[in-house]
Design a protein around this motif. Structure first.
Motif, PDB file in Angstrom:
ATOM      1  N   VAL A  36      15.333  93.736 -22.245  1.00  0.00           N
ATOM      2  CA  VAL A  36      15.224  92.186 -21.523  1.00  0.00           C
ATOM      3  C   VAL A  36      14.184  91.560 -22.026  1.00  0.00           C
ATOM      4  O   VAL A  36      14.202  90.363 -22.808  1.00  0.00           O
ATOM      5  CB  VAL A  36      15.191  92.251 -19.956  1.00  0.00           C
ATOM      6  N   PRO A  37      12.835  92.053 -21.866  1.00  0.00           N
ATOM      7  CA  PRO A  37      11.719  91.337 -22.791  1.00  0.00           C
ATOM      8  C   PRO A  37      12.255  91.272 -24.179  1.00  0.00           C
ATOM      9  O   PRO A  37      11.320  90.592 -25.061  1.00  0.00           O
ATOM     10  CB  PRO A  37      10.499  92.286 -22.319  1.00  0.00           C
ATOM     11  N   ALA A  59      15.730  79.109 -23.460  1.00  0.00           N
ATOM     12  CA  ALA A  59      16.419  79.941 -24.061  1.00  0.00           C
ATOM     13  C   ALA A  59      15.942  81.175 -23.340  1.00  0.00           C
ATOM     14  O   ALA A  59      16.753  82.376 -23.286  1.00  0.00           O
ATOM     15  CB  ALA A  59      16.156  80.004 -25.523  1.00  0.00           C
ATOM     16  N   GLU A  60      14.774  81.476 -23.493  1.00  0.00           N
ATOM     17  CA  GLU A  60      14.150  82.898 -22.676  1.00  0.00           C
ATOM     18  C   GLU A  60      14.685  83.297 -21.316  1.00  0.00           C
ATOM     19  O   GLU A  60      15.005  84.250 -20.994  1.00  0.00           O
ATOM     20  CB  GLU A  60      12.625  83.019 -22.828  1.00  0.00           C
ATOM     21  N   SER A  64      17.116  86.276 -20.937  1.00  0.00           N
ATOM     22  CA  SER A  64      16.864  87.269 -19.781  1.00  0.00           C
ATOM     23  C   SER A  64      18.103  87.440 -18.856  1.00  0.00           C
ATOM     24  O   SER A  64      18.179  88.619 -18.349  1.00  0.00           O
ATOM     25  CB  SER A  64      15.712  86.506 -19.141  1.00  0.00           C
ATOM     26  N   GLU A  65      18.559  86.592 -18.097  1.00  0.00           N
ATOM     27  CA  GLU A  65      19.448  86.710 -17.186  1.00  0.00           C
ATOM     28  C   GLU A  65      20.942  87.365 -17.856  1.00  0.00           C
ATOM     29  O   GLU A  65      21.360  88.406 -17.061  1.00  0.00           O
ATOM     30  CB  GLU A  65      20.056  85.248 -16.624  1.00  0.00           C
ATOM     31  N   LEU A  66      21.403  86.926 -18.973  1.00  0.00           N
ATOM     32  CA  LEU A  66      22.404  87.571 -19.447  1.00  0.00           C
ATOM     33  C   LEU A  66      22.159  88.967 -20.108  1.00  0.00           C
ATOM     34  O   LEU A  66      23.375  89.685 -20.048  1.00  0.00           O
ATOM     35  CB  LEU A  66      22.706  86.708 -20.711  1.00  0.00           C
ATOM     36  N   VAL A  67      20.975  89.200 -20.676  1.00  0.00           N
ATOM     37  CA  VAL A  67      21.001  90.608 -21.080  1.00  0.00           C
ATOM     38  C   VAL A  67      20.913  91.451 -19.995  1.00  0.00           C
ATOM     39  O   VAL A  67      21.225  92.741 -19.843  1.00  0.00           O
ATOM     40  CB  VAL A  67      19.572  90.726 -22.117  1.00  0.00           C
ATOM     41  N   LEU A 133      24.172  80.648 -12.084  1.00  0.00           N
ATOM     42  CA  LEU A 133      23.794  79.449 -11.616  1.00  0.00           C
ATOM     43  C   LEU A 133      22.800  78.870 -12.424  1.00  0.00           C
ATOM     44  O   LEU A 133      22.797  77.772 -13.001  1.00  0.00           O
ATOM     45  CB  LEU A 133      23.659  79.306 -10.329  1.00  0.00           C
ATOM     46  N   LEU A 134      21.669  79.691 -12.584  1.00  0.00           N
ATOM     47  CA  LEU A 134      20.502  79.352 -13.425  1.00  0.00           C
ATOM     48  C   LEU A 134      21.129  79.014 -14.966  1.00  0.00           C
ATOM     49  O   LEU A 134      20.588  77.989 -15.704  1.00  0.00           O
ATOM     50  CB  LEU A 134      19.608  80.248 -13.431  1.00  0.00           C
ATOM     51  N   VAL A 135      21.986  79.776 -15.502  1.00  0.00           N
ATOM     52  CA  VAL A 135      22.365  79.730 -16.674  1.00  0.00           C
ATOM     53  C   VAL A 135      23.106  78.402 -16.963  1.00  0.00           C
ATOM     54  O   VAL A 135      23.094  77.491 -17.790  1.00  0.00           O
ATOM     55  CB  VAL A 135      23.422  80.836 -17.232  1.00  0.00           C
TER      56      VAL A 135
END
Length: 169
Positions: A36-37, A59-60, A64-67, A133-135
């Protein structure tokens, strides 16, 4: 895993992706929390190299959410991959973030032994869609595709779109 990725991009500490002719970079990462990082750093470095620092924060968060989802819910036997694509526009460029995993089934599928079904409080959080939802909020569009070898979730960021989510139906 995308067929055009080489093994040289498989290290999570890699600072350079496989750059394609259309302005894209792809990395392979292990299905581990440390990915993730690494993905955040890789996307930030690529966007800065393209002169798109304005998109880095969003984008970060998205990558982060998708990974995280790919690591938590994809197969532990295959890599997680992510791609950042620069899409030239007439006025402003767009960036498409893609994250894929090698998971082949959804939760609860019979015979699935390499993906844990969420339980307890984790099930309430992970199935609620808060991360997606964040995405949706940060991107101008997003979607998911099932592939023969896994899944890919993508999100589109516009370099000039202050009204996030305006392109979503």
């Amino acid at each position: 895993m995308p067929p055009f990725v080489t093994a040289s991009a498989a290290r999570p500490d890699s600072h350079a992706g496989v750059v394609g002719s259309q302005g894209s970079a792809t990395w392979l990462l292990p299905p581990a929390d440390a990915s993730v990082p690494a993905a955040r750093r890789q996307v930030a470095e690529q966007l800065n190299a393209w002169g798109l620092p304005r998109l880095v924060d969003d984008a970060e968060l998205i990558v982060s959410e998708l990974v995280t989802n790919a690591v938590r819910h994809g197969s532990r036997s295959g890599p997680v991959w992510h791609t950042v694509r620069r899409i030239p526009g007439e006025v402003l460029d767009e960036v498409r973030l893609e994250v894929g995993d090698s998971g082949t089934r959804s939760w609860g599928d019979a015979g699935r032994s390499d993906v844990d079904e969420p339980v307890g409080d984790e099930a309430d959080l992970s199935c609620s869609g808060r991360g997606l939802l964040l995405v949706e909020t940060l991107s101008s569009d997003w979607g998911v595709c099932r592939l023969p070898h896994g899944h890919v979730v993508w999100a589109l960021l516009s370099n000039g779109d202050e009204d996030h989510g305006s392109a979503c139906p």
